[in-house]
Design an enzyme around this catalytic site. Structure first.
Site, PDB file in Angstrom:
ATOM      1  N   GLY A 225      -8.861 -42.942  50.253  1.00 21.14           N
ATOM      2  CA  GLY A 225      -7.750 -43.340  50.670  1.00 21.14           C
ATOM      3  C   GLY A 225      -8.306 -44.606  51.479  1.00 21.14           C
ATOM      4  N   GLY A 227      -5.841 -47.703  52.940  1.00 21.73           N
ATOM      5  CA  GLY A 227      -4.066 -48.023  54.055  1.00 21.73           C
ATOM      6  C   GLY A 227      -4.888 -48.985  55.160  1.00 21.73           C
ATOM      7  N   GLY A 228      -3.154 -49.315  55.410  1.00 27.30           N
ATOM      8  CA  GLY A 228      -3.357 -50.652  57.012  1.00 27.30           C
ATOM      9  C   GLY A 228      -4.310 -49.646  58.273  1.00 27.30           C
ATOM     10  N   GLY A 230      -6.598 -47.817  57.466  1.00 25.48           N
ATOM     11  CA  GLY A 230      -8.234 -47.457  57.937  1.00 25.48           C
ATOM     12  C   GLY A 230      -8.485 -47.482  56.528  1.00 25.48           C
ATOM     13  N   VAL A 232     -10.636 -43.527  53.973  1.00 24.95           N
ATOM     14  CA  VAL A 232     -10.730 -42.661  54.183  1.00 24.95           C
ATOM     15  C   VAL A 232     -11.942 -41.874  53.444  1.00 24.95           C
ATOM     16  CG1 VAL A 232      -9.861 -40.034  54.086  1.00 24.95           C
ATOM     17  CG2 VAL A 232      -8.152 -42.213  54.810  1.00 24.95           C
ATOM     18  N   LYS A 246     -11.803 -40.335  58.159  1.00 21.88           N
ATOM     19  CA  LYS A 246     -10.946 -41.562  58.390  1.00 21.88           C
ATOM     20  C   LYS A 246     -11.655 -42.833  59.456  1.00 21.88           C
ATOM     21  CE  LYS A 246      -6.529 -43.046  60.083  1.00 21.88           C
ATOM     22  NZ  LYS A 246      -4.932 -43.152  60.097  1.00 21.88           N
ATOM     23  N   ASP A 343       4.670 -42.252  60.302  1.00 20.92           N
ATOM     24  CA  ASP A 343       4.077 -43.502  58.615  1.00 20.92           C
ATOM     25  C   ASP A 343       4.096 -42.440  57.548  1.00 20.92           C
ATOM     26  OD1 ASP A 343       3.553 -45.403  57.046  1.00 20.92           O
ATOM     27  OD2 ASP A 343       1.100 -45.102  57.642  1.00 20.92           O
TER      28      ASP A 343
END
Length: 529
Positions: A225, A227-228, A230, A232, A246, A343
């Site tokens: 994963g 995202g903004g 960090g 995963v 994470k 989020d």
């Protein structure tokens, strides 16, 4: 030969005949002779050579040798003795206890060379003593010896310097990790974990080495994963547990106390629709969080990937929506202090093997003080899911999560992404386009085709109505997540009724039976005709 003992002198010897011919064979009296030295009491031995013919010009040799060696090694002493470097000699001595024989060892380089010049080595060679003999070796150059000494010294210095550097580096690393641990609130966290006791017994403070090993030094192939906030990673702990790790990109250094409180609160959450946090690592500049691993990916992948989108039925989608709403309702109402996720989006809703929803990624979450209903904070979130009111006022409330959840409901209904620049301008925001379509009674034009065909029309319209209320501009006009959860659970109990050409059978609602118990909430929904 004469041997001298403390008490007397012993004479012994042998005689040989020579006819100037070289004879081969053992020493039997022709060309050579041999005799045995008495072993009793001899302390000194003199050897004398005499000729009966007054002819001493020929080479004559006499030597003392160990009997067994002479018999087994030299069959022609007269010919070979002049080439011998040494012969073994056995000295014997007696004591009161026993009689012992030993082989004498002489340092020819120091002793024999002085008596017999033929043992001396040439000037350019040096003598090296060996067992019973010596050898002449090439002399080592003083310059080469000096260079070799310097090289050895440099190597020793280099090795010592390297060891010292590694020790200093290791100490600095230990100090750095300790400083980061304290800076990230490790001491506070340890105190609170000890204070909470068994309620957070599953929470662990991992070391940096443990998580590096678990992720193979954060191998890119283990990224599950991004995202903004960090990356995963999928990790494998030493006890064979599979976890999600994470690695954040952003850290609010001024909010260490709040970060620690958040870990404590999440550690105490035991809700089947919230991803369980297992621990954290505080030895890195930005803390790492360790969660349970959910194997089936994200909701985003299932509803937006063309090859698998059609495999998620409407019944399953409604189940996922209800479970997600239940998790948010728990965070808002049951957690103490309440938690605003901030989020909520389809990529932060994980699915297990049974398509059970698990809300994840609390990197942007905020704890709400019990005496507050909103928090002033910098706007954070994901484009397409952000609450417009929150964007304008920077006032974060639980209704901000309600708006984001409304966007997720629209995704489940339409199969479209929250924002897509591949669509016409008026359709780029699926929330806005959905609201305008729903208002104009064009709902079935925006629903995903297989959802529109297989879903219960009444359910679809009621879920669409619920989504539209979650997406209202003013937070106070939106329902709470507890109300949303109650409505979705009620809709799941509605039997799947048939309809023709997408028209709603208005009489169906008259026959709905709800099984209620004390304390259940009832939401009455008004539908347009």
């Amino acid at each position: 030969m004469a041997g001298q003992s403390p008490d007397s002198i012993v004479f012994f010897g042998c005689k040989t005949d020579c006819n100037n011919q070289t004879l081969r064979g053992k020493c039997t009296g022709f060309d050579c002779c041999q005799t045995t030295v008495p072993s009793s009491g001899i302390q000194r031995l003199n050897v004398t050579l005499e000729s009966t013919t007054n002819n001493m010009n020929t080479c004559k040799h006499a030597f003392v040798a160990e009997t067994q060696w002479l018999e087994s090694n030299k069959t022609d002493p007269s010919n070979d003795v002049q080439y011998l470097n040494y012969v073994p000699v056995a000295l014997a001595w007696t004591s009161i206890i026993n009689l012992t024989f030993t082989e004498a060892h002489i340092n020819e380089c120091e002793d024999e060379r002085q008596k017999y010049p033929r043992y001396q080595c040439p000037p350019d060679l040096e003598c090296e003593n060996t067992k019973g003999s010596y050898r002449c070796n090439k002399r080592k150059s003083p310059l080469k010896i000096a260079i070799l000494g310097v090289l050895i010294g440099l190597i020793v210095v280099l090795i010592c310097s390297s060891c010292l550097y590694l020790v200093i580096k290791q100490r600095k690393l230990i100090k750095l990790k300790q400083r980061l641990f304290e800076q990230n609130g490790g001491l506070i966290l340890q105190q609170k974990l000890n204070k909470e006791g068994n309620s957070v017994e599953t929470t662990k403070i991992f070391t940096m080495e443990e998580l590096k090993k678990a992720t193979n030094n954060y191998d890119e192939t283990l990224i599950i994963g991004e995202g903004g906030f960090g990356m995963v990673y999928k990790g494998f702990l030493s006890d064979n547990r599979i976890v999600a790790i994470k690695k954040s990109k952003i850290a609010e250094k001024s909010q260490i106390e709040q970060f620690i409180n958040e870990i404590i609160v999440l550690s105490q959450i035991n809700h089947r629709n919230v991803v369980k946090i297992l621990g954290c690592c505080l030895e890195t500049p930005i803390p790492l969080l360790v969660y349970e691993f959910i194997p089936n990916g994200t909701l985003f992948e299932y509803i937006h990937h063309e090859s698998i989108a059609s495999t998620i039925s409407w019944e399953t989608r409604l189940k996922i929506a209800a479970e997600t709403a239940e998790a948010l309702s728990y965070l808002h109402s049951a957690a103490s202090p309440p938690i605003i996720h901030r989020d909520i989006k389809s990529s932060n809703i994980l699915l297990d093997n049974n398509y059970t929803a698990k809300v994840s990624d609390f990197g942007a979450s905020k704890l709400v003080p019990l005496d507050h209903t909103q928090i002033a904070t910098l706007v954070q979130g994901t484009l397409g899911y952000l609450d417009p009111e929150y964007m304008q006022t920077s006032q974060l409330t639980e209704k901000s999560d309600v708006y984001s959840f409304g966007v997720v409901l629209v995704e489940l209904l339409t199969g479209e992404k929250a924002v897509s620049f591949d669509r016409p301008e008026r359709e780029r925001s699926i929330a806005s386009y959905f609201l305008s379509s729903f208002k104009d009674n064009r709902l079935f034009e925006v629903l995903e085709k297989h959802i529109a065909s297989e879903g219960n029309v009444e359910q679809l319209k009621e879920v669409a109505n619920l989504a539209s209320r979650c997406l209202r501009l003013k937070g106070e006009d939106r329902p709470t997540m507890r109300e949303v959860t109650s409505e979705l659970e009620g809709l799941r109990n509605i039997k799947n009724n048939s309809c023709v050409d997408g028209d709603v059978n208005d009489n169906v609602r008259d026959n709905v039976t709800l099984n209620l118990t004390m304390g259940d909430e009832i939401s009455l929904i008004e539908y347009p005709s």
